[in-house]
Design a protein around this motif. Structure first.
Motif, short mmCIF file in Angstrom:
data_model
loop_
_atom_site.label_atom_id
_atom_site.label_comp_id
_atom_site.label_asym_id
_atom_site.label_seq_id
_atom_site.Cartn_x
_atom_site.Cartn_y
_atom_site.Cartn_z
N SER A 17 -38.91 35.24 36.88
CA SER A 17 -39.76 34.07 36.65
C SER A 17 -41.14 34.28 37.25
CB SER A 17 -39.14 32.82 37.28
OG SER A 17 -37.88 32.53 36.73
N TYR A 59 -44.34 23.93 22.03
CA TYR A 59 -44.13 25.32 22.42
C TYR A 59 -43.98 26.20 21.18
CZ TYR A 59 -43.06 23.36 26.98
OH TYR A 59 -43.13 22.69 28.18
N ASP A 61 -42.03 28.99 19.18
CA ASP A 61 -40.58 29.21 19.10
C ASP A 61 -40.12 30.32 20.04
OD1 ASP A 61 -40.29 28.55 15.51
OD2 ASP A 61 -40.31 27.20 17.24
N LYS A 64 -39.77 28.72 23.59
CA LYS A 64 -39.10 27.43 23.75
C LYS A 64 -37.83 27.60 24.57
CE LYS A 64 -39.71 25.11 20.09
NZ LYS A 64 -39.63 24.62 18.70
N ASP A 65 -37.58 26.66 25.46
CA ASP A 65 -36.41 26.64 26.34
C ASP A 65 -36.50 27.65 27.48
OD1 ASP A 65 -34.31 26.13 23.46
OD2 ASP A 65 -35.22 24.64 24.78
N ARG A 66 -37.58 28.43 27.55
CA ARG A 66 -37.78 29.36 28.67
C ARG A 66 -39.03 29.02 29.46
NH1 ARG A 66 -38.85 34.57 27.81
NH2 ARG A 66 -39.81 34.25 25.76
N THR A 68 -42.24 26.28 30.52
CA THR A 68 -42.57 24.87 30.65
C THR A 68 -44.04 24.73 31.04
OG1 THR A 68 -40.32 24.34 31.39
CG2 THR A 68 -42.04 22.70 31.81
N ASN A 83 -39.63 31.28 32.75
CA ASN A 83 -38.31 31.71 33.22
C ASN A 83 -37.68 32.64 32.21
OD1 ASN A 83 -38.58 29.95 35.44
ND2 ASN A 83 -37.69 28.25 34.29
N ARG A 84 -36.68 33.37 32.66
CA ARG A 84 -35.93 34.30 31.79
C ARG A 84 -36.90 35.18 31.00
NH1 ARG A 84 -33.51 29.62 30.15
NH2 ARG A 84 -33.59 30.16 27.92
#
Length: 116
Positions: A17, A59, A61, A64-66, A68, A83-84
């Motif tokens: 991260s 975001y 694609d 997204k979900d990694r 923020t 992250n990730r």
């Protein structure tokens, strides 16, 4: 004079991260949507994420979900928590004002390198 100063980049292993910061000045930050963009070697600059003046976010694609995006209007700063991380996230990351005269300005960027 508009200034955008990105910081927080570095070298990280895949799965790790980083948190990027962008300190802005010279325009009405709290009234301005802000975005993060990135440019990998040999590629065009691409959109990563944006946040409106009211805090709504969008975001790409690929992140997204990694990632923020957030902002602190009291500090005139926009952040990108990543992250990730993946090797394909390696790029120079830039922040930018969205809309208005300030959108013509870019900072020096901050290098993010993700090793596999």
């Amino acid at each position: 004079q508009v200034q955008l100063v990105e910081s927080g980049g570095g070298l990280v292993q895949a799965g790790g991260s980083l948190r990027l910061s962008c300190a802005a000045s010279g325009f009405s930050f709290s009234r301005t949507a802000m975005g993060w963009y990135r440019q990998a070697p040999g590629k065009q600059r691409e959109f990563v994420a944006r946040i409106s003046n009211s805090g709504s976010t969008v975001y790409a694609d690929s992140v997204k979900d990694r990632f923020t995006i957030s902002r602190d209007n009291a500090k005139n700063t926009v952040y990108l928590q990543m992250n990730r991380l993946k090797p394909e996230d390696t790029a120079v990351y830039y922040c930018n004002a969205i809309g208005g005269f300030a959108s013509s300005y870019w900072g020096q960027g901050t290098q993010v390198t993700v090793s596999s």
